[in-house]
Design a protein around this motif. Structure first.
Motif, PDB file in Angstrom:
ATOM      1  N   ARG A  80     -13.375 -17.479  22.685  1.00  0.00           N
ATOM      2  CA  ARG A  80     -14.307 -16.390  22.386  1.00  0.00           C
ATOM      3  C   ARG A  80     -13.600 -15.044  22.219  1.00  0.00           C
ATOM      4  O   ARG A  80     -13.810 -14.356  21.230  1.00  0.00           O
ATOM      5  N   LEU A  81     -12.757 -14.651  23.175  1.00  0.00           N
ATOM      6  CA  LEU A  81     -12.120 -13.336  23.099  1.00  0.00           C
ATOM      7  C   LEU A  81     -11.170 -13.252  21.904  1.00  0.00           C
ATOM      8  O   LEU A  81     -11.204 -12.278  21.151  1.00  0.00           O
ATOM      9  N   ALA A  82     -10.357 -14.266  21.713  1.00  0.00           N
ATOM     10  CA  ALA A  82      -9.401 -14.255  20.595  1.00  0.00           C
ATOM     11  C   ALA A  82     -10.131 -14.186  19.254  1.00  0.00           C
ATOM     12  O   ALA A  82      -9.749 -13.406  18.370  1.00  0.00           O
ATOM     13  N   LEU A  83     -11.182 -14.960  19.096  1.00  0.00           N
ATOM     14  CA  LEU A  83     -11.903 -14.971  17.824  1.00  0.00           C
ATOM     15  C   LEU A  83     -12.778 -13.727  17.654  1.00  0.00           C
ATOM     16  O   LEU A  83     -12.968 -13.258  16.535  1.00  0.00           O
ATOM     17  N   THR A  84     -13.264 -13.165  18.753  1.00  0.00           N
ATOM     18  CA  THR A  84     -13.987 -11.889  18.664  1.00  0.00           C
ATOM     19  C   THR A  84     -13.047 -10.798  18.171  1.00  0.00           C
ATOM     20  O   THR A  84     -13.414  -9.990  17.307  1.00  0.00           O
ATOM     21  N   LEU A  85     -11.829 -10.777  18.696  1.00  0.00           N
ATOM     22  CA  LEU A  85     -10.836  -9.813  18.212  1.00  0.00           C
ATOM     23  C   LEU A  85     -10.515 -10.052  16.745  1.00  0.00           C
ATOM     24  O   LEU A  85     -10.324  -9.107  15.980  1.00  0.00           O
ATOM     25  N   PHE A  86     -10.461 -11.302  16.348  1.00  0.00           N
ATOM     26  CA  PHE A  86     -10.225 -11.634  14.946  1.00  0.00           C
ATOM     27  C   PHE A  86     -11.322 -11.036  14.063  1.00  0.00           C
ATOM     28  O   PHE A  86     -11.041 -10.384  13.057  1.00  0.00           O
ATOM     29  N   PHE A  87     -12.586 -11.245  14.461  1.00  0.00           N
ATOM     30  CA  PHE A  87     -13.709 -10.682  13.698  1.00  0.00           C
ATOM     31  C   PHE A  87     -13.662  -9.155  13.691  1.00  0.00           C
ATOM     32  O   PHE A  87     -13.919  -8.527  12.655  1.00  0.00           O
ATOM     33  N   LEU A  88     -13.326  -8.568  14.815  1.00  0.00           N
ATOM     34  CA  LEU A  88     -13.256  -7.113  14.910  1.00  0.00           C
ATOM     35  C   LEU A  88     -12.178  -6.550  13.989  1.00  0.00           C
ATOM     36  O   LEU A  88     -12.415  -5.584  13.254  1.00  0.00           O
ATOM     37  N   GLN A  89     -11.005  -7.163  13.975  1.00  0.00           N
ATOM     38  CA  GLN A  89      -9.947  -6.655  13.093  1.00  0.00           C
ATOM     39  C   GLN A  89     -10.326  -6.857  11.630  1.00  0.00           C
ATOM     40  O   GLN A  89      -9.975  -6.034  10.792  1.00  0.00           O
ATOM     41  N   LEU A  90     -11.067  -7.919  11.310  1.00  0.00           N
ATOM     42  CA  LEU A  90     -11.538  -8.090   9.930  1.00  0.00           C
ATOM     43  C   LEU A  90     -12.457  -6.935   9.529  1.00  0.00           C
ATOM     44  O   LEU A  90     -12.359  -6.406   8.419  1.00  0.00           O
ATOM     45  N   ALA A  91     -13.340  -6.544  10.435  1.00  0.00           N
ATOM     46  CA  ALA A  91     -14.267  -5.444  10.147  1.00  0.00           C
ATOM     47  C   ALA A  91     -13.523  -4.131   9.986  1.00  0.00           C
ATOM     48  O   ALA A  91     -13.799  -3.352   9.054  1.00  0.00           O
ATOM     49  N   VAL A  92     -12.575  -3.863  10.860  1.00  0.00           N
ATOM     50  CA  VAL A  92     -11.793  -2.623  10.777  1.00  0.00           C
ATOM     51  C   VAL A  92     -10.970  -2.620   9.495  1.00  0.00           C
ATOM     52  O   VAL A  92     -10.827  -1.584   8.835  1.00  0.00           O
ATOM     53  N   ASN A  93     -10.464  -3.778   9.112  1.00  0.00           N
ATOM     54  CA  ASN A  93      -9.721  -3.910   7.860  1.00  0.00           C
ATOM     55  C   ASN A  93     -10.629  -3.582   6.673  1.00  0.00           C
ATOM     56  O   ASN A  93     -10.256  -2.813   5.782  1.00  0.00           O
ATOM     57  N   ALA A  94     -11.829  -4.154   6.651  1.00  0.00           N
ATOM     58  CA  ALA A  94     -12.751  -3.941   5.525  1.00  0.00           C
ATOM     59  C   ALA A  94     -13.152  -2.477   5.389  1.00  0.00           C
ATOM     60  O   ALA A  94     -13.266  -1.966   4.266  1.00  0.00           O
ATOM     61  N   ILE A  95     -13.339  -1.791   6.497  1.00  0.00           N
ATOM     62  CA  ILE A  95     -13.778  -0.391   6.431  1.00  0.00           C
ATOM     63  C   ILE A  95     -12.661   0.521   5.917  1.00  0.00           C
ATOM     64  O   ILE A  95     -12.941   1.566   5.319  1.00  0.00           O
ATOM     65  N   TRP A  96     -11.413   0.128   6.083  1.00  0.00           N
ATOM     66  CA  TRP A  96     -10.307   0.991   5.646  1.00  0.00           C
ATOM     67  C   TRP A  96     -10.413   1.319   4.153  1.00  0.00           C
ATOM     68  O   TRP A  96     -10.231   2.468   3.754  1.00  0.00           O
ATOM     69  N   SER A  97     -10.693   0.329   3.340  1.00  0.00           N
ATOM     70  CA  SER A  97     -10.779   0.571   1.892  1.00  0.00           C
ATOM     71  C   SER A  97     -11.859   1.591   1.564  1.00  0.00           C
ATOM     72  O   SER A  97     -11.698   2.410   0.649  1.00  0.00           O
ATOM     73  N   TRP A  98     -12.969   1.535   2.279  1.00  0.00           N
ATOM     74  CA  TRP A  98     -14.038   2.509   2.074  1.00  0.00           C
ATOM     75  C   TRP A  98     -13.569   3.907   2.465  1.00  0.00           C
ATOM     76  O   TRP A  98     -13.800   4.875   1.737  1.00  0.00           O
ATOM     77  N   LEU A  99     -12.901   3.996   3.606  1.00  0.00           N
ATOM     78  CA  LEU A  99     -12.441   5.307   4.085  1.00  0.00           C
ATOM     79  C   LEU A  99     -11.432   5.931   3.124  1.00  0.00           C
ATOM     80  O   LEU A  99     -11.505   7.124   2.825  1.00  0.00           O
ATOM     81  N   PHE A 100     -10.503   5.137   2.637  1.00  0.00           N
ATOM     82  CA  PHE A 100      -9.425   5.675   1.803  1.00  0.00           C
ATOM     83  C   PHE A 100      -9.833   5.780   0.339  1.00  0.00           C
ATOM     84  O   PHE A 100      -9.756   6.859  -0.261  1.00  0.00           O
ATOM     85  N   PHE A 101     -10.263   4.682  -0.257  1.00  0.00           N
ATOM     86  CA  PHE A 101     -10.500   4.656  -1.702  1.00  0.00           C
ATOM     87  C   PHE A 101     -11.861   5.186  -2.126  1.00  0.00           C
ATOM     88  O   PHE A 101     -11.980   5.819  -3.166  1.00  0.00           O
ATOM     89  N   ALA A 102     -12.902   4.915  -1.350  1.00  0.00           N
ATOM     90  CA  ALA A 102     -14.242   5.349  -1.761  1.00  0.00           C
ATOM     91  C   ALA A 102     -14.569   6.749  -1.262  1.00  0.00           C
ATOM     92  O   ALA A 102     -15.112   7.564  -2.007  1.00  0.00           O
ATOM     93  N   TRP A 103     -14.228   7.024   0.005  1.00  0.00           N
ATOM     94  CA  TRP A 103     -14.631   8.291   0.611  1.00  0.00           C
ATOM     95  C   TRP A 103     -13.500   9.307   0.708  1.00  0.00           C
ATOM     96  O   TRP A 103     -13.726  10.448   1.117  1.00  0.00           O
ATOM     97  N   HIS A 104     -12.262   8.896   0.382  1.00  0.00           N
ATOM     98  CA  HIS A 104     -11.084   9.785   0.334  1.00  0.00           C
ATOM     99  C   HIS A 104     -10.865  10.533   1.646  1.00  0.00           C
ATOM    100  O   HIS A 104     -10.564  11.728   1.649  1.00  0.00           O
ATOM    101  N   LEU A 105     -10.979   9.819   2.753  1.00  0.00           N
ATOM    102  CA  LEU A 105     -10.814  10.409   4.077  1.00  0.00           C
ATOM    103  C   LEU A 105      -9.447  10.016   4.643  1.00  0.00           C
ATOM    104  O   LEU A 105      -9.310   9.007   5.341  1.00  0.00           O
ATOM    105  N   GLY A 106      -8.440  10.809   4.335  1.00  0.00           N
ATOM    106  CA  GLY A 106      -7.070  10.487   4.722  1.00  0.00           C
ATOM    107  C   GLY A 106      -6.862  10.353   6.210  1.00  0.00           C
ATOM    108  O   GLY A 106      -6.279   9.376   6.687  1.00  0.00           O
ATOM    109  N   ALA A 107      -7.306  11.336   6.996  1.00  0.00           N
ATOM    110  CA  ALA A 107      -7.083  11.313   8.443  1.00  0.00           C
ATOM    111  C   ALA A 107      -7.836  10.162   9.098  1.00  0.00           C
ATOM    112  O   ALA A 107      -7.289   9.451   9.952  1.00  0.00           O
ATOM    113  N   ILE A 108      -9.082   9.959   8.684  1.00  0.00           N
ATOM    114  CA  ILE A 108      -9.875   8.897   9.307  1.00  0.00           C
ATOM    115  C   ILE A 108      -9.360   7.526   8.883  1.00  0.00           C
ATOM    116  O   ILE A 108      -9.318   6.595   9.685  1.00  0.00           O
ATOM    117  N   SER A 109      -8.926   7.395   7.633  1.00  0.00           N
ATOM    118  CA  SER A 109      -8.359   6.114   7.207  1.00  0.00           C
ATOM    119  C   SER A 109      -7.059   5.833   7.962  1.00  0.00           C
ATOM    120  O   SER A 109      -6.768   4.677   8.299  1.00  0.00           O
TER     121      SER A 109
END
Length: 162
Positions: A78-107
């Motif tokens: 459970r913990l290992a796979l929860t972390l896996f899902f969490l890192q997938l979500a954080v990974n997916a949001i990065w593209s939005w922060l950098f490429f779509a919203w142009h937020l350098g510091a937050i990305s």
């Protein structure tokens, strides 16, 4: 565990990983032209490198999660796979922060969090099944490089990336 259940499990982990990839890719529709208009360090890769690299990395991530699932199931790991899902979500949001919203510091903050989550996930996977942890090493190396690139591009483009 039957062969058919293992195959279905592998397909499911691939789908989960590529859903995260698709979420990030949606934000990256105009990433190529945006990337090319930014000031880039001389060591920055061409835009056409990112797609193939990420395809390989998402495949390796899915296989790693599948290996963990095969050992302990969702409840047992459970913990290992929860972390896996969490890192997938954080990974997916990065593209939005950098490429779509142009937020350098937050990305940059997001990718630092992602790097940390990958390290912890890799260690947890390694403890359960070393091969699963090893399959995350290329991902950690790429995100390490991407972290430095994110910082450099943010610093080189304050007018665009804040």
């Amino acid at each position: 565990m039957s062969k058919s259940k293992q195959v279905v499990g592998l397909v499911a982990w691939l789908i989960v990983s590529f859903i995260a990839a698709a979420i990030g890719a949606t934000a990256s529709v105009n990433a190529g032209p945006f990337y090319l208009q930014l000031q880039r360090p001389t060591w920055a890769p061409p835009a056409n490198v990112f797609g193939p690299v990420w395809t390989i990395l998402y495949t390796l991530m899915a296989i790693a999660a599948w290996l963990i699932w095969r050992v302990d199931g969702l409840r047992g790991a459970r913990l290992a796979l929860t972390l896996f899902f969490l890192q997938l979500a954080v990974n997916a949001i990065w593209s939005w922060l950098f490429f779509a919203w142009h937020l350098g510091a937050i990305s940059f903050a997001d990718i630092l969090l992602l790097w940390t989550l990958i390290v912890v996930t890799l260690i947890m996977f390694w403890r359960i099944k070393p091969l699963a942890g090893a399959l995350l090493i290329p991902y950690l190396l790429w995100v390490s490089f991407a972290t430095v690139l994110n910082y450099a591009m943010w610093q080189l483009n304050p007018q665009v990336l804040g």
